[in-house]
Enzyme design. Sequence first.
Site, PDB file in Angstrom:
ATOM      1  N   HIS A 131      36.891  31.211  35.234  1.00  0.00           N
ATOM      2  CA  HIS A 131      36.503  32.338  34.186  1.00  0.00           C
ATOM      3  C   HIS A 131      37.559  33.360  33.911  1.00  0.00           C
ATOM      4  O   HIS A 131      38.277  33.252  34.705  1.00  0.00           O
ATOM      5  CB  HIS A 131      35.199  32.895  34.925  1.00  0.00           C
ATOM      6  N   GLU A 186      37.705  34.123  39.054  1.00  0.00           N
ATOM      7  CA  GLU A 186      37.817  34.841  37.680  1.00  0.00           C
ATOM      8  C   GLU A 186      39.425  35.040  37.795  1.00  0.00           C
ATOM      9  O   GLU A 186      40.103  35.840  38.411  1.00  0.00           O
ATOM     10  CB  GLU A 186      37.083  36.224  38.024  1.00  0.00           C
TER      11      GLU A 186
END
Length: 123
Positions: free
Chosen positions: A13, A106
């Site tokens: 992500h 992330e």
Amino acid sequence: MQRYPFVLSANLHGGELVVTYPFDMSRPPWKRRQATPTADEGVFRWLAAVYASANRAMARGRRRRCHHDDFERLGNVINGADWHTVPGSMNDFSYLHTNCFEITVELSCDKFPHASELPEEWE
């Protein structure tokens, strides 16, 4: 290993610099932030820490925060539900139903980096 096969997986992500691991949904589900460990908490923390320590952007000391949370003080690793609860996440589904240990990486503060920034993001 033969009796309990499993798979390792990561989903990628953007929008922060942190590695999260299951469970992503807190108990009770209306709680916004509550660590919700699995029986394999130690394995998940280790996997997340190994990645975070090898990622140049995460491992670089004294980096700027992406948004509001200071994940650097946590080694850029957090239980998903302790950050924000996500009912029905892929991490939780994979862990509970498929013998897959999945973490979420992330990768960047910028959720939609410009094309010219992609080589640096990839590196």
